[in-house]
Every structure is written in C-alpha cells, then in structure tokens.
Scaffold this motif. Sequence first.
Motif, PDB file in Angstrom:
ATOM      1  N   ALA A   1      13.049  -2.114 -11.206  1.00 53.42           N
ATOM      2  CA  ALA A   1      11.585  -2.019 -11.094  1.00 53.42           C
ATOM      3  C   ALA A   1      11.166  -1.946  -9.629  1.00 53.42           C
ATOM      4  CB  ALA A   1      10.930  -3.209 -11.789  1.00 53.42           C
ATOM      5  N   LEU A   2      11.802  -2.740  -8.787  1.00 52.60           N
ATOM      6  CA  LEU A   2      11.489  -2.711  -7.360  1.00 52.60           C
ATOM      7  C   LEU A   2      11.834  -1.350  -6.758  1.00 52.60           C
ATOM      8  CD1 LEU A   2      10.504  -4.398  -4.917  1.00 52.60           C
ATOM      9  CD2 LEU A   2      12.919  -4.783  -4.444  1.00 52.60           C
ATOM     10  N   LEU A   3      13.000  -0.818  -7.104  1.00 59.08           N
ATOM     11  CA  LEU A   3      13.395   0.503  -6.597  1.00 59.08           C
ATOM     12  C   LEU A   3      12.466   1.594  -7.112  1.00 59.08           C
ATOM     13  CD1 LEU A   3      17.264   0.238  -6.897  1.00 59.08           C
ATOM     14  CD2 LEU A   3      15.903   0.225  -4.798  1.00 59.08           C
ATOM     15  N   ASP A   4      12.094   1.522  -8.390  1.00 60.84           N
ATOM     16  CA  ASP A   4      11.146   2.492  -8.942  1.00 60.84           C
ATOM     17  C   ASP A   4       9.848   2.468  -8.146  1.00 60.84           C
ATOM     18  OD1 ASP A   4      12.897   3.328 -10.921  1.00 60.84           O
ATOM     19  OD2 ASP A   4      11.970   2.096 -12.503  1.00 60.84           O
ATOM     20  N   HIS A   5       9.374   1.261  -7.857  1.00 60.14           N
ATOM     21  CA  HIS A   5       8.130   1.143  -7.090  1.00 60.14           C
ATOM     22  C   HIS A   5       8.302   1.720  -5.683  1.00 60.14           C
ATOM     23  CE1 HIS A   5       4.254  -0.373  -5.800  1.00 60.14           C
ATOM     24  NE2 HIS A   5       4.859  -0.739  -4.688  1.00 60.14           N
ATOM     25  N   ALA A   6       9.401   1.390  -5.030  1.00 61.14           N
ATOM     26  CA  ALA A   6       9.627   1.880  -3.671  1.00 61.14           C
ATOM     27  C   ALA A   6       9.702   3.404  -3.632  1.00 61.14           C
ATOM     28  CB  ALA A   6      10.901   1.275  -3.089  1.00 61.14           C
ATOM     29  N   VAL A   7      10.329   4.007  -4.642  1.00 61.14           N
ATOM     30  CA  VAL A   7      10.447   5.468  -4.687  1.00 61.14           C
ATOM     31  C   VAL A   7       9.094   6.122  -4.936  1.00 61.14           C
ATOM     32  CG1 VAL A   7      11.396   7.373  -6.081  1.00 61.14           C
ATOM     33  CG2 VAL A   7      12.870   5.497  -5.371  1.00 61.14           C
ATOM     34  N   GLU A   8       8.287   5.516  -5.787  1.00 54.82           N
ATOM     35  CA  GLU A   8       7.011   6.109  -6.183  1.00 54.82           C
ATOM     36  C   GLU A   8       5.814   5.579  -5.392  1.00 54.82           C
ATOM     37  OE1 GLU A   8       6.992   5.298 -10.352  1.00 54.82           O
ATOM     38  OE2 GLU A   8       8.847   6.424 -10.666  1.00 54.82           O
ATOM     39  N   CYS A   9       6.036   4.656  -4.476  1.00 58.00           N
ATOM     40  CA  CYS A   9       4.958   4.013  -3.731  1.00 58.00           C
ATOM     41  C   CYS A   9       4.202   5.043  -2.889  1.00 58.00           C
ATOM     42  CB  CYS A   9       5.529   2.919  -2.822  1.00 58.00           C
ATOM     43  SG  CYS A   9       4.235   1.969  -1.990  1.00 58.00           S
ATOM     44  N   PRO A  10       2.871   5.022  -2.981  1.00 59.90           N
ATOM     45  CA  PRO A  10       2.081   5.978  -2.184  1.00 59.90           C
ATOM     46  C   PRO A  10       2.030   5.618  -0.689  1.00 59.90           C
ATOM     47  CG  PRO A  10       0.627   4.577  -3.470  1.00 59.90           C
ATOM     48  CD  PRO A  10       2.028   4.233  -3.875  1.00 59.90           C
ATOM     49  N   ALA A  11       2.424   4.410  -0.342  1.00 58.95           N
ATOM     50  CA  ALA A  11       2.400   4.007   1.070  1.00 58.95           C
ATOM     51  C   ALA A  11       3.399   4.839   1.865  1.00 58.95           C
ATOM     52  CB  ALA A  11       2.729   2.523   1.203  1.00 58.95           C
ATOM     53  N   GLU A  12       3.043   5.152   3.091  1.00 63.58           N
ATOM     54  CA  GLU A  12       3.945   5.903   3.966  1.00 63.58           C
ATOM     55  C   GLU A  12       5.280   5.181   4.119  1.00 63.58           C
ATOM     56  OE1 GLU A  12       5.163   8.972   6.461  1.00 63.58           O
ATOM     57  OE2 GLU A  12       3.314   8.889   5.339  1.00 63.58           O
ATOM     58  N   ASP A  13       5.198   3.876   4.313  1.00 62.28           N
ATOM     59  CA  ASP A  13       6.384   3.032   4.434  1.00 62.28           C
ATOM     60  C   ASP A  13       6.272   1.954   3.362  1.00 62.28           C
ATOM     61  OD1 ASP A  13       8.362   1.197   5.073  1.00 62.28           O
ATOM     62  OD2 ASP A  13       7.928   1.190   7.220  1.00 62.28           O
ATOM     63  N   PHE A  14       7.163   1.987   2.373  1.00 58.65           N
ATOM     64  CA  PHE A  14       7.056   1.047   1.244  1.00 58.65           C
ATOM     65  C   PHE A  14       7.052  -0.404   1.706  1.00 58.65           C
ATOM     66  CE2 PHE A  14      11.643   1.591   1.682  1.00 58.65           C
ATOM     67  CZ  PHE A  14      12.127   0.302   1.541  1.00 58.65           C
TER      68      PHE A  14
END
Length: 137
Positions: A95-108
């Motif tokens: 779940a954390l990796l999914d969020h990091a990959v899909e995160c809209p932030a420039e730097d997760f």
Amino acid sequence: MTIGELAARFGLAPHVLRHWEAMGLLAPARSAGGRRVYDEGHVTAVAVIQLGKDSGLSLEQIGTLLSLPGARRELLAEHRAALRARIEALRASLALLDHAVECPAEDFRTCPDFAAKVDAYVSAPRAGRRAAEPAFG
C-alpha cells in the motif's frame, strides 16, 4: 528411478536430494549395487519438502513435521500465524509503495500521507520487530 531422474523432475541438483537424505527427510531404497532407488512415494515426499520450503518452513521444521506427528499442529499453527503477520506487513508495504508510485507530489517524501507513515514507523516499538520484516509493516 535414479537420483538424477528424481532431481530433474523437480529441477533440483542431485546433491540436494543427498543432503535431504542425510537430514533424514528422504530414505531411498538401495539397488544390489548400492545405488539409490526412488519410487512415486519419494516424488510425493520431495513435493511435500518443496511445498514446505515454499511456505517458508526450514528443513529442520519440515523434518519435525515428517517425523513427529504430535508436533505437527502446533508447528503448523505457529507458522500459519507468522505467515499471516508477514502477509499483513507485506500488504502494508505494498500500500505504501502504491501510494508512492501514484502520489501527485513531486517528491513522495513531502507527501503528508507518506510523512504520517514514516512518523508511525519511527514511533512504533522496536521490541519484537525482525530485521526481515518490510518497512512500514
């Protein structure tokens, strides 16, 4: 069948079967010339050993399962609980990796959700945490 034939059936090197024999996990018959002879029962035994290894059991634990019927349920129940905990840890990591990959932030790392996970990880008690557990699990 020969040791080579049995090993090839599972994609193993023959020395693996000899090691398992030395550990007491396999007990092949011997030909008049002293060569190991395996039958379909040994095919099942190798499959059981492989399945146990695939589930994360050690060869020693597999030996216990095969030789001490009274210890089976307890050992399997403990291993099942450990696997469930590991699965939950892996789900949290995924779940954390999914969020990091899909995160809209420039730097997760600047994401508030990611920062909250880091804070939770940092503040979690370390007692009992194994080094092999995934981060954020």
